[in-house]
Design an enzyme around this catalytic site. Structure first.
Site, mmCIF file in Angstrom:
data_model
loop_
_atom_site.group_PDB
_atom_site.id
_atom_site.type_symbol
_atom_site.label_atom_id
_atom_site.label_comp_id
_atom_site.label_asym_id
_atom_site.label_seq_id
_atom_site.Cartn_x
_atom_site.Cartn_y
_atom_site.Cartn_z
ATOM 1 N N HIS A 183 -6.671 -10.446 -3.386
ATOM 2 C CA HIS A 183 -5.630 -9.419 -3.225
ATOM 3 C C HIS A 183 -4.508 -9.582 -4.245
ATOM 4 O O HIS A 183 -3.329 -9.464 -3.911
ATOM 5 C CB HIS A 183 -5.065 -9.443 -1.791
ATOM 6 C CG HIS A 183 -5.991 -8.841 -0.774
ATOM 7 N ND1 HIS A 183 -6.190 -7.485 -0.639
ATOM 8 C CD2 HIS A 183 -6.781 -9.429 0.166
ATOM 9 C CE1 HIS A 183 -7.056 -7.258 0.343
ATOM 10 N NE2 HIS A 183 -7.444 -8.418 0.844
ATOM 11 N N ARG B 22 0.857 -1.198 0.000
ATOM 12 C CA ARG B 22 0.000 0.000 0.000
ATOM 13 C C ARG B 22 0.888 1.242 0.000
ATOM 14 O O ARG B 22 0.649 2.199 -0.716
ATOM 15 C CB ARG B 22 -0.936 -0.018 1.197
ATOM 16 C CG ARG B 22 -2.208 -0.853 1.021
ATOM 17 C CD ARG B 22 -1.970 -2.295 0.599
ATOM 18 N NE ARG B 22 -3.181 -3.057 0.497
ATOM 19 C CZ ARG B 22 -3.684 -3.823 1.478
ATOM 20 N NH1 ARG B 22 -3.037 -3.981 2.618
ATOM 21 N NH2 ARG B 22 -4.818 -4.473 1.288
ATOM 22 N N TRP C 231 -6.657 -13.344 12.715
ATOM 23 C CA TRP C 231 -6.742 -11.869 12.830
ATOM 24 C C TRP C 231 -8.109 -11.402 13.283
ATOM 25 O O TRP C 231 -8.285 -10.261 13.641
ATOM 26 C CB TRP C 231 -6.358 -11.210 11.504
ATOM 27 C CG TRP C 231 -7.254 -11.458 10.316
ATOM 28 C CD1 TRP C 231 -7.361 -12.609 9.606
ATOM 29 C CD2 TRP C 231 -8.126 -10.516 9.677
ATOM 30 N NE1 TRP C 231 -8.245 -12.456 8.558
ATOM 31 C CE2 TRP C 231 -8.725 -11.175 8.575
ATOM 32 C CE3 TRP C 231 -8.450 -9.172 9.912
ATOM 33 C CZ2 TRP C 231 -9.646 -10.544 7.726
ATOM 34 C CZ3 TRP C 231 -9.357 -8.540 9.065
ATOM 35 C CH2 TRP C 231 -9.941 -9.230 7.987
ATOM 36 N N GLU D 106 -2.148 1.207 4.437
ATOM 37 C CA GLU D 106 -3.031 2.068 3.637
ATOM 38 C C GLU D 106 -2.881 3.530 4.053
ATOM 39 O O GLU D 106 -2.847 4.427 3.213
ATOM 40 C CB GLU D 106 -4.505 1.670 3.822
ATOM 41 C CG GLU D 106 -4.925 0.400 3.117
ATOM 42 C CD GLU D 106 -4.864 -0.813 4.019
ATOM 43 O OE1 GLU D 106 -4.031 -0.825 4.963
ATOM 44 O OE2 GLU D 106 -5.639 -1.766 3.791
ATOM 45 N N ASP E 291 -2.061 -0.381 12.863
ATOM 46 C CA ASP E 291 -2.531 0.689 11.968
ATOM 47 C C ASP E 291 -3.817 1.316 12.541
ATOM 48 O O ASP E 291 -4.354 2.257 11.978
ATOM 49 C CB ASP E 291 -2.788 0.168 10.546
ATOM 50 C CG ASP E 291 -3.769 -1.001 10.484
ATOM 51 O OD1 ASP E 291 -3.914 -1.734 11.491
ATOM 52 O OD2 ASP E 291 -4.398 -1.181 9.426
ATOM 53 N N TRP F 205 -0.341 -2.620 8.729
ATOM 54 C CA TRP F 205 -0.914 -2.378 7.397
ATOM 55 C C TRP F 205 -0.672 -0.921 7.030
ATOM 56 O O TRP F 205 -0.701 -0.051 7.911
ATOM 57 C CB TRP F 205 -2.410 -2.709 7.403
ATOM 58 C CG TRP F 205 -2.662 -4.150 7.715
ATOM 59 C CD1 TRP F 205 -3.166 -4.651 8.873
ATOM 60 C CD2 TRP F 205 -2.390 -5.278 6.872
ATOM 61 N NE1 TRP F 205 -3.231 -6.028 8.800
ATOM 62 C CE2 TRP F 205 -2.752 -6.430 7.592
ATOM 63 C CE3 TRP F 205 -1.868 -5.425 5.590
ATOM 64 C CZ2 TRP F 205 -2.626 -7.719 7.071
ATOM 65 C CZ3 TRP F 205 -1.735 -6.705 5.061
ATOM 66 C CH2 TRP F 205 -2.111 -7.828 5.795
ATOM 67 N N TYR G 69 -3.305 -4.834 15.787
ATOM 68 C CA TYR G 69 -3.351 -4.040 14.551
ATOM 69 C C TYR G 69 -2.840 -2.634 14.854
ATOM 70 O O TYR G 69 -3.569 -1.788 15.365
ATOM 71 C CB TYR G 69 -4.767 -4.054 13.953
ATOM 72 C CG TYR G 69 -4.953 -5.199 12.978
ATOM 73 C CD1 TYR G 69 -4.448 -6.458 13.280
ATOM 74 C CD2 TYR G 69 -5.574 -5.028 11.745
ATOM 75 C CE1 TYR G 69 -4.583 -7.518 12.388
ATOM 76 C CE2 TYR G 69 -5.709 -6.084 10.840
ATOM 77 C CZ TYR G 69 -5.212 -7.321 11.174
ATOM 78 O OH TYR G 69 -5.330 -8.368 10.287
ATOM 79 N N ASP H 55 -0.056 -7.337 -3.335
ATOM 80 C CA ASP H 55 -1.450 -7.000 -3.018
ATOM 81 C C ASP H 55 -2.082 -6.303 -4.216
ATOM 82 O O ASP H 55 -1.437 -6.159 -5.263
ATOM 83 C CB ASP H 55 -1.534 -6.136 -1.747
ATOM 84 C CG ASP H 55 -2.810 -6.420 -0.964
ATOM 85 O OD1 ASP H 55 -3.901 -6.343 -1.565
ATOM 86 O OD2 ASP H 55 -2.740 -6.731 0.238
ATOM 87 N N GLU I 127 -9.972 -12.366 2.679
ATOM 88 C CA GLU I 127 -10.823 -11.431 1.945
ATOM 89 C C GLU I 127 -10.896 -11.739 0.445
ATOM 90 O O GLU I 127 -10.606 -10.874 -0.381
ATOM 91 C CB GLU I 127 -10.299 -10.001 2.156
ATOM 92 C CG GLU I 127 -10.306 -9.579 3.619
ATOM 93 C CD GLU I 127 -9.723 -8.198 3.861
ATOM 94 O OE1 GLU I 127 -10.181 -7.552 4.820
ATOM 95 O OE2 GLU I 127 -8.807 -7.772 3.134
HETATM 96 C C1 ACM Z 1 -6.282 -8.694 7.072
HETATM 97 O O1 ACM Z 1 -6.201 -7.763 7.883
HETATM 98 N N1 ACM Z 1 -7.010 -8.551 5.964
HETATM 99 C C2 ACM Z 1 -5.588 -9.945 7.260
#
Ligand code: ACM
Ligand code: ZN
Length: 504
Positions: free
Chosen positions: A230, A121, A363, A447, A398, A445, A396, A150, A297
């Site tokens: 992804h 990202r 997760w 983003e 982020d 992450w 997490y 990704d 996802e």
């Molecule tokens: C995830 O946070 N999509 C693994």
């Protein structure tokens, strides 16, 4: 794992006492050693420590003895000796020529002590990745989960697939700071900055340099190749790997975030061969025994109407589209096993008939999150899978950290420093199944993480708390004790140029 835990439960010095001793001596060791006593007096901090090999010390464990006449380090392996040196470095006070005399017996509770860096990202590059490895190893963290592919970028140069580095590593634009473009929006073009981002990718020489740097610091790199979802960046370079290639023609990696419906065509032998070639190369390049194959996802919309996917289902006797992801997971479990590797993947990839040798990365233990159905940690371990815990609720980084006047942008949610410190990878798992819990990991992450200063701010001090949760584990001192040590330790990080956030 079990024998290590038993060995450590025979400790004679209670951590609570040790932590008090550590405080009174002004020590700020993070993660806290599992056993420590401050014996009084000082040792001249000069000369090399004496190293001894003691076979009975657990893997990665060490004994550190600082006496008036010198320092002795005992361990059964090189990692243990390395971690003893990291502790020794934290015993030194700036400007002080002496060390406090201590006796430390230490070993990790968990063998997987990880951090994830999302280089897709936003891209951080070789020097920053090395810096992350260096700082994580100071905290006795030993797995760098490197998210390399990704929808928004592909970061590995793969022989035979030149368009990955040429096309899939460049996107046309990125989100403007402060905006939230999402793939489900009808039009998000006004939220983009219009600046080409890339080409950003790693060459084989870059990877080898990073691997050598990591090995010196006892960090194993776990490369992640996302499949079957992804993968939009790769599909934009090779549209024939998608269910409906015409949808990808003339496209580049996505400039918005979210869950994309164009995924790998599981019915297409060429798409399966593409992933085999990528993973074969990855196995040749990365020496670790685990490879991450994503699995999160992955919408099934395209598979429902794709003639190739429907034909695959018919040929393999797969009753509905839910069976396609387990089919490809089984394929790559076998493929990796033939190369001496075990796969790890996000919790939803364990749905369906997947061999026990596949490791899960949990997760969504606290529930919620986008995507499909998933197995809870308890369901995973009951089925016999090993598990690395990365619950969104605690790991997490982020998510917002709850600071006042924070200049940085977060994806949402809240994971405070205290929450990270309270992380218990074995929560909700009965004692007889805890051997399946390999450890835990913080996920960065990216983003909403634009650059290395932003990354540092989000990662530290919360990763210090996570390091203590997975190293010291059930012997960790309480949060107030951690916080007091962290005030001192933060100054060390800042002195190294790490943009560690304040504690507040
Ligand atoms: C995830 O946070 N999509 C693994
Ligand atoms: Zn298809």
């Amino acid at each position: 794992m079990k024998s290590l835990r038993l060995a450590l439960s025979a400790c004679t010095v209670l951590m609570a006492e040790a932590a008090t001793a550590a405080d009174s001596a002004g020590l700020a060791i993070i993660p806290a050693p599992r056993e420590m006593s401050v014996t009084g007096g000082e040792c001249a901090a000069k000369g090399e420590p004496k190293f001894e090999t003691v076979a009975s010390i657990p893997p990665e464990g060490y004994e550190l003895s600082v006496k008036k006449d010198g320092v002795t380090i005992r361990s059964s392996d090189a990692a243990g000796a390395f971690y003893a040196k990291m502790t020794l470095a934290q015993l030194k006070s700036p400007g002080k020529k002496t060390l406090p005399c201590v006796e430390i017996k230490d070993a990790p509770q968990y063998k997987w002590r990880g951090l994830l860096i999302d280089d897709c990202r936003h891209f951080f590059g070789k020097e920053k990745i090395k810096r992350v490895i260096d700082v994580m190893s100071q905290h006795k963290m030993n797995r760098l989960h490197w998210h390399l592919t990704d929808d928004q970028g592909w970061r590995l140069d793969i022989p035979g697939y030149p368009e990955l580095a040429r096309h899939a590593s460049v996107r046309a634009a990125s989100a403007k700071h402060g905006t939230r473009p999402h793939v489900n929006m009808k039009d998000y073009s006004h939220l983009l900055n219009g600046e080409k981002y890339g080409p950003f990718f790693y060459t084989e020489a870059d990877i080898k340099e990073i691997l050598a740097y990591a090995a010196e610091r006892h960090v194993v790199i776990i490369p992640e190749i996302e499949l079957p979802g992804h993968v939009y960046a790769a599909l934009s370079a090779y549209p024939e790997l998608a269910c409906f290639p015409e949808r990808l023609k003339g496209k580049g990696p996505l400039c918005a975030w979210g869950i994309e419906k164009d995924v790998l065509c599981i019915g297409n032998d060429k798409a399966v061969k593409f992933m085999e070639d990528v993973l074969d190369y990855v196995c040749k390049l990365f020496p670790g025994d685990v490879v991450h194959i994503g699995g999160d996802e992955c919408p099934q919309d395209r598979w429902k109407t794709c003639p190739k996917c429907q034909a695959r289902m018919k040929k393999e006797g797969i009753a509905d589209v839910h069976g396609l992801q387990p089919w490809i997971t089984r394929h790559f479990v076998k493929f990796l096993a033939a190369r001496g590797r075990r796969p790890i993947g996000w919790d939803e990839y364990l749905l369906g008939d997947v061999p026990k040798s596949a490791i899960g990365m949990s997760w969504r233990a606290g529930g919620g999150g986008a995507g499909h159905r998933f197995l809870t940690p308890l369901e995973c371990v009951k089925r016999g899978h090993d598990l690395v815990m990365t619950p969104r609720t605690h790991c997490y980084i982020d998510y917002g950290q709850g600071l006042k006047d924070d200049p940085f942008q977060y994806i949402g949610g809240k994971v405070t420093l205290e929450k990270c410190h309270s992380f218990n990878p074995c929560e909700g798992i009965p004692p007889e199944l805890r051997g399946h819990i390999l450890g835990g990991q913080g996920n960065n992450w990216s983003e909403y993480t634009w650059n290395e200063y932003d990354l540092d701010w989000k990662m530290w001090p919360r990763s210090c708390a996570l390091a203590e949760a997975v190293w010291t584990g059930d012997k960790k001192p309480d949060f107030a004790n951690f916080r007091a040590r962290m005030e001192t330790h933060r100054k060390r990080l800042l002195a190294q140029g790490v943009n560690c956030a304040p504690l507040e």
